[in-house]
Design an enzyme around this catalytic site. Structure first.
Site, PDB file in Angstrom:
ATOM      1  N   GLY A   1       0.809  -1.207   0.000  1.00 25.97           N
ATOM      2  CA  GLY A   1       0.000   0.000   0.000  1.00 25.97           C
ATOM      3  C   GLY A   1       0.839   1.252   0.000  1.00 25.97           C
ATOM      4  O   GLY A   1       2.058   1.219   0.162  1.00 25.97           O
ATOM      5  N   GLU A   2       0.169   2.377  -0.198  1.00 22.21           N
ATOM      6  CA  GLU A   2       0.841   3.669  -0.225  1.00 22.21           C
ATOM      7  C   GLU A   2      -0.074   4.685   0.441  1.00 22.21           C
ATOM      8  O   GLU A   2      -1.247   4.804   0.094  1.00 22.21           O
ATOM      9  CB  GLU A   2       1.104   4.106  -1.670  1.00 22.21           C
ATOM     10  CG  GLU A   2       1.749   5.476  -1.805  1.00 22.21           C
ATOM     11  CD  GLU A   2       3.237   5.457  -1.501  1.00 22.21           C
ATOM     12  OE1 GLU A   2       3.741   6.461  -0.974  1.00 22.21           O
ATOM     13  OE2 GLU A   2       3.896   4.439  -1.789  1.00 22.21           O
ATOM     14  N   GLY A   3       0.438   5.361   1.449  1.00 18.34           N
ATOM     15  CA  GLY A   3      -0.334   6.383   2.143  1.00 18.34           C
ATOM     16  C   GLY A   3       0.297   7.742   1.953  1.00 18.34           C
ATOM     17  O   GLY A   3       1.351   7.881   1.332  1.00 18.34           O
TER      18      GLY A   3
ATOM     19  N   GLY B   1       3.757   7.667   3.576  1.00 18.64           N
ATOM     20  CA  GLY B   1       4.754   6.688   3.200  1.00 18.64           C
ATOM     21  C   GLY B   1       4.145   5.389   2.716  1.00 18.64           C
ATOM     22  O   GLY B   1       2.924   5.209   2.725  1.00 18.64           O
ATOM     23  N   ALA B   2       5.017   4.468   2.279  1.00 15.57           N
ATOM     24  CA  ALA B   2       4.574   3.169   1.774  1.00 15.57           C
ATOM     25  C   ALA B   2       4.385   2.175   2.912  1.00 15.57           C
ATOM     26  O   ALA B   2       4.993   2.293   3.974  1.00 15.57           O
ATOM     27  CB  ALA B   2       5.598   2.638   0.768  1.00 15.57           C
TER      28      ALA B   2
ATOM     29  N   LYS C   1       5.106   0.476   8.076  1.00 18.39           N
ATOM     30  CA  LYS C   1       4.984   1.712   7.305  1.00 18.39           C
ATOM     31  C   LYS C   1       6.347   2.399   7.224  1.00 18.39           C
ATOM     32  O   LYS C   1       7.004   2.623   8.229  1.00 18.39           O
ATOM     33  CB  LYS C   1       3.967   2.655   7.956  1.00 18.39           C
ATOM     34  CG  LYS C   1       3.850   3.991   7.220  1.00 18.39           C
ATOM     35  CD  LYS C   1       2.698   4.836   7.738  1.00 18.39           C
ATOM     36  CE  LYS C   1       1.377   4.345   7.199  1.00 18.39           C
ATOM     37  NZ  LYS C   1       0.273   5.264   7.528  1.00 18.39           N
TER      38      LYS C   1
ATOM     39  N   ASP D   1     -10.866   8.547  17.565  1.00 18.56           N
ATOM     40  CA  ASP D   1      -9.672   8.751  18.399  1.00 18.56           C
ATOM     41  C   ASP D   1      -8.996  10.066  18.036  1.00 18.56           C
ATOM     42  O   ASP D   1      -7.775  10.149  17.971  1.00 18.56           O
ATOM     43  CB  ASP D   1      -8.710   7.573  18.212  1.00 18.56           C
ATOM     44  CG  ASP D   1      -7.659   7.497  19.321  1.00 18.56           C
ATOM     45  OD1 ASP D   1      -7.821   8.206  20.343  1.00 18.56           O
ATOM     46  OD2 ASP D   1      -6.685   6.745  19.175  1.00 18.56           O
TER      47      ASP D   1
END
Length: 444
Positions: free
Chosen positions: A234-236, A239-240, A254, A305
């Site tokens: 995944g990629e956010g 970062g990846a 991450k 949260d």
């Protein structure tokens, strides 16, 4: 291993501990119970004593070592285990180990126990006792507001190094720059650099506990050498994300783009204070978070949260929402998680009724944290007291020098009836007007 992953994974161990605690073992139980029920293979344990002279087939270990149960039922209260660090295997007695505990919230835990706030040079010298080479603390500079001072013992004297805050970075010698105090201290514990000695031992502020030490005792500091990274999954925005394996368990890792993040909002506000961060910047942080929550609102996502500790600050001073571990698309679903009492709306605590409006309540608390420069909400009140008093109508007083209209916004976020709380869209509009008014006044 991709660049940055190793360093980030080590730093992120503190942040990830709660997730690991949830996914591995939630509760600690007594040895007698464990002897009756047994530990399953894969259980993580912490040794309670030294066993340096093992008999044949037994496993050697030191107090505080981490072991993994391999086989149960070898004998009464006897297990076969593997030493997490050495990889050696052997028999252990259940009476000499305890299961790794779940993480418990402790307000005294700090990632910066060596930070003593605004104290004078003579006060710092008095605190750095007994005299020991490399003993250190960090304080706010009284003479130069906005800067810090690193105080360290060398020989029989205390040397005071001015830490200059410049262009959103910190430096001692104008050749090595850091995004935050944690990075700076970590560097000088390993490298002498411009100092007369490396930093050896932190002098903790009274009442503070090192989060790193406490997590280490509980067995939640991770050994990077045991991490095996797999494919990218995944990629956010930050970062990846990679698939990984740690001690026989599947994990997600991450790779945070750390040079562009300077820490969470709480630490950012506490370590800079009023002398560096003005009301305009606080309003911009508040607006950044509100805009992000408005987006979640439009997608019918409930964060659950929302707190300053879960807001990251970029190197260009933009606040970004993080930690979606409790986020839900179906807020009616009960999952029995432990909720952050001081940030959670009354209806969510009592009846587990989560909604965007319960996030608005949390946002009001985040506003209070922001304009109090990172203070703990409901200071000196126990969680039980918070629950009871809030139900009875108690609301926190305005932080010192907080703009009247901002405190009024907080109060609207804390309406007991969720339907009377504003939407994030309305909050954003009001904050934009407030920032515009502030900018106009400061320019005139």
């Amino acid at each position: 291993m991709p660049p940055g992953v190793k360093n980030v994974f080590r730093r992120s161990a503190l942040c990830c501990a709660r997730t690991w605690a949830t996914s591995v073992h939630r509760f600690w139980v007594t040895d007698s119970f464990l002897l009756q029920k047994g530990w399953s293979p894969g259980t993580q344990c912490v040794t309670k004593c030294d066993h340096s002279k093992p008999k044949p087939s037994e496993l050697a270990y030191r107090k505080g070592d981490m072991l993994t149960i391999i086989e149960a039922g070898v004998g009464k209260g006897v297990y076969r285990a593997q030493h997490n660090k050495t990889g050696e295997q052997g028999l252990i007695s259940a009476s000499n180990v305890r299961e790794r505990e779940a993480i418990r919230v402790d307000p005294s835990l700090s990632l910066m126990p060596w930070f003593h706030g605004k104290i004078s040079g003579p006060e710092a010298v008095n605190k750095l006792q007994p005299i020991e080479d490399g003993l250190f603390l960090v304080r706010e500079s009284i003479r130069h507001p906005g800067d810090y001072v690193l105080c360290v013992i060398v020989g029989q004297e205390v040397i005071h190094y001015r830490v200059i805050y410049k262009d959103n970075k910190l430096t001692i010698d104008n050749s090595k720059f850091f995004y935050n105090l944690i990075d700076m201290i970590e560097f000088y514990t390993k490298n002498q650099g411009a100092l007369a000695t490396t930093l050896q031992k932190p002098k903790e502020k009274a009442g503070a506990k090192s989060a790193e030490v406490e997590l280490s005792k509980a067995g939640w500091l991770l050994d990077i050498d045991k991490l095996a990274l797999g494919e990218r999954i995944g990629e956010g925005e930050f970062g990846a994300v990679y698939m990984g394996h740690y001690m026989g368990q599947r994990v997600a890792v991450k790779d945070i783009k750390s040079p562009h993040l300077v820490g969470n909002l709480v630490n950012f506000l506490r370590t800079r204070g009023r002398s560096v961060i003005d009301t305009g910047q606080l309003l911009r942080f508040a607006l950044d978070v509100c805009a992000g929550m408005e987006y979640l609102e439009s997608k019918k996502l409930v964060h659950r949260d929302l707190a300053a500790r879960n807001i990251l600050v970029s190197s260009d001073n933009v606040a970004k929402i993080s930690d979606f571990g409790l986020a839900q698309t179906n807020p009616k679903t009960s999952d029995n998680v432990k909720l952050p009492v001081k940030w959670t709306a009354p209806e969510a605590l009592k009846k587990e009724k989560f909604s965007t409006r319960s996030d608005v309540w949390s946002y009001g608390v985040l506003l209070w944290e922001t304009f109090s420069y990172g203070r703990q909400p409901y200071p000196k009140m126990s969680l039980k007291e918070v629950k009871e008093k809030v139900e009875q109508g108690y609301r926190m007083e305005a932080p010192e020098n907080c703009p009247t209209r901002i405190y009024a916004l907080m109060r609207t976020c804390w309406e007991m009836d969720p339907g009377k709380r504003p939407s994030f869209h309305k909050l954003r509009e009001k904050l934009e007007r407030e920032l515009s008014c502030y900018s106009t006044v400061t320019r005139s």
